[in-house]
Design an enzyme around this catalytic site. Structure first.
Site, PDB file in Angstrom:
ATOM      1  CB  VAL A 169      -5.735  23.821 -29.726  1.00 33.28           C
ATOM      2  CG1 VAL A 169      -4.947  24.914 -30.604  1.00 33.28           C
ATOM      3  CG2 VAL A 169      -5.252  23.624 -28.462  1.00 33.28           C
ATOM      4  CG  ASN A 182       3.559  25.378 -32.645  1.00 35.90           C
ATOM      5  OD1 ASN A 182       5.786  24.201 -32.503  1.00 35.90           O
ATOM      6  ND2 ASN A 182       3.519  26.175 -31.576  1.00 35.90           N
ATOM      7  CB  SER A 209       8.728  15.462 -29.018  1.00 33.35           C
ATOM      8  OG  SER A 209      10.107  15.444 -28.036  1.00 33.35           O
ATOM      9  CE1 TYR A 230       5.540  17.417 -25.316  1.00 38.84           C
ATOM     10  CE2 TYR A 230       7.947  17.193 -24.826  1.00 38.84           C
ATOM     11  CZ  TYR A 230       6.812  17.318 -25.379  1.00 38.84           C
ATOM     12  OH  TYR A 230       7.302  18.654 -26.473  1.00 38.84           O
ATOM     13  CB  ALA A 244       2.433   9.020 -23.698  1.00 37.56           C
ATOM     14  CE  LYS A 262       4.398  17.165 -28.550  1.00 42.87           C
ATOM     15  NZ  LYS A 262       3.890  18.829 -29.583  1.00 42.87           N
ATOM     16  CB  ILE A 305      14.107  23.503 -29.917  1.00 44.86           C
ATOM     17  CG1 ILE A 305      14.048  22.618 -31.260  1.00 44.86           C
ATOM     18  CG2 ILE A 305      14.279  24.709 -30.803  1.00 44.86           C
ATOM     19  CD1 ILE A 305      15.477  22.164 -31.766  1.00 44.86           C
TER      20      ILE A 305
END
Lengths: 251, 78
Positions: free
Chosen positions: A68, A94, A146, A159, A161, A163, A192
């Site tokens: 990506v 995603n 998240s 992480y 930050a 999200k 999850i």
């Protein structure tokens, strides 16, 4: 196959479909009749699954292999979709990377890479996809954030930050793209039970299960169902929202 | 339809201007060519010529004449 399926013939691009939540989303969308462009990084890695999924659901699941962060290839794939389908209805952003580091342990290179994948690449995908969607004056973009991006958490500052950035970019994109009738929403999953999380959960966060009101980890399919709602016409008056799918988790 | 005719058509349709006005048309020289109108122009241009423009070209597309030069980046001669 019934033609009352929720995404019948809708063209959908889902990044990070090789496993976990992305794979569950791609499978669920195919069940509902979508033509799915399923992204993975490693060439050939989802060919067999895509064929099985296509045959089972009497639709097309088309693997598209790219990183990506590779803007040139991302653009080529968006143009490929335009050439093959003449439109794009749903983008699910995603793909992402995760890390677990206390503030003092954050490594700058990891931090930059995480922003590159989780934020910069997402913005570029929204830029490109929305240009196709604006031609048809219709589209739905779903970004995976998240619960830690909304509430913060100890041990995942970097992480969280990235999200958190997903939350704000979702709200801004929704405002900017509303005149083109393009909806932009985010899903903020809680914990999850993917292979990735299960592996670190036992090591780092076993006490966290008690934070989940419903008393169990979520399933990737439960995130996929929320994506299905936001991707389908059932949510056609919903944009700029952050939907928590977290089993009533309190962090 | 030639590339020039297609190019002109995009401007005339998006901004409701005549062909005679085109040579001097620049970004924000008419009220409809604002930032929102600009993205509409880009979307129409991409659809007409089957391309996707890079961000620097979208930003650099500052006039009718400059747009012709930018399309050359996509192997389109106007």
């Amino acid at each position: 196959m019934a033609n009352s399926r929720l995404l019948d013939k809708k063209v959908c691009l889902i990044t990070g479909s090789a496993r976990g939540i992305g794979k569950a989303i791609a499978s669920r969308f195919a069940e509902e009749g979508a033509i799915v462009y399923a992204n993975a990084r490693i060439a050939g890695s989802i060919d067999d699954w895509a064929k099985e999924c296509s045959d089972k659901n009497e639709t097309q699941v088309i693997p598209v292999y790219f990183d990506v962060t590779d803007y040139v290839t991302v653009k080529q794939v968006i143009m490929q979709i335009n050439r093959e389908q003449q439109h794009l209805d749903v983008l699910v952003n995603n793909a992402g990377v995760v890390s677990y580091e206390l503030l003092g342990m954050i490594q700058p290179d990891n931090l930059r890479n995480m922003f590159e994948v989780n934020v910069v690449a997402m913005i570029q995908l929204i830029q490109l996809a929305s240009r196709l969607m604006s031609r048809q004056k219709r589209g739905s973009i779903i970004n995976i954030s998240s619960i830690v991006g909304v509430n913060g958490v100890k041990g995942q500052l970097a992480y969280s930050a990235t999200k958190g950035a997903v939350v704000s970019l979702t709200k801004s994109a929704a405002k900017e793209l509303a005149p083109q009738n393009i909806r932009v929403n985010a899903i903020a999953p809680g914990m999850i039970g993917t292979e990735r999380l299960s592996a670190v959960l036992e090591k780092n966060f076993s006490e966290r299960i008690s934070d989940i009101g419903l008393g169990r980890l979520g399933k990737p399919e439960e995130i996929a169902n929320a994506c299905l709602f936001l991707g389908s016409d059932l949510s056609e008056y919903i944009s700029g929202q952050i939907l928590g799918v977290d089993g009533c988790t309190v962090l | 339809m030639s590339n020039l005719e297609k190019y002109d058509e995009v401007f005339m349709t998006n901004f409701q201007v005549s062909r005679e006005q085109l040579p001097v048309l620049t970004y924000q020289s008419v009220s409809v060519w604002d930032s929102v109108g600009h993205m509409g122009l880009v979307a129409s241009m991409e659809e007409s010529f089957g391309i996707m423009m890079d961000p620097e070209d979208i930003i650099g597309f500052s006039s009718y004449e400059e747009g012709k030069r930018i399309l050359e980046n996509y192997d389109i001669s106007v």
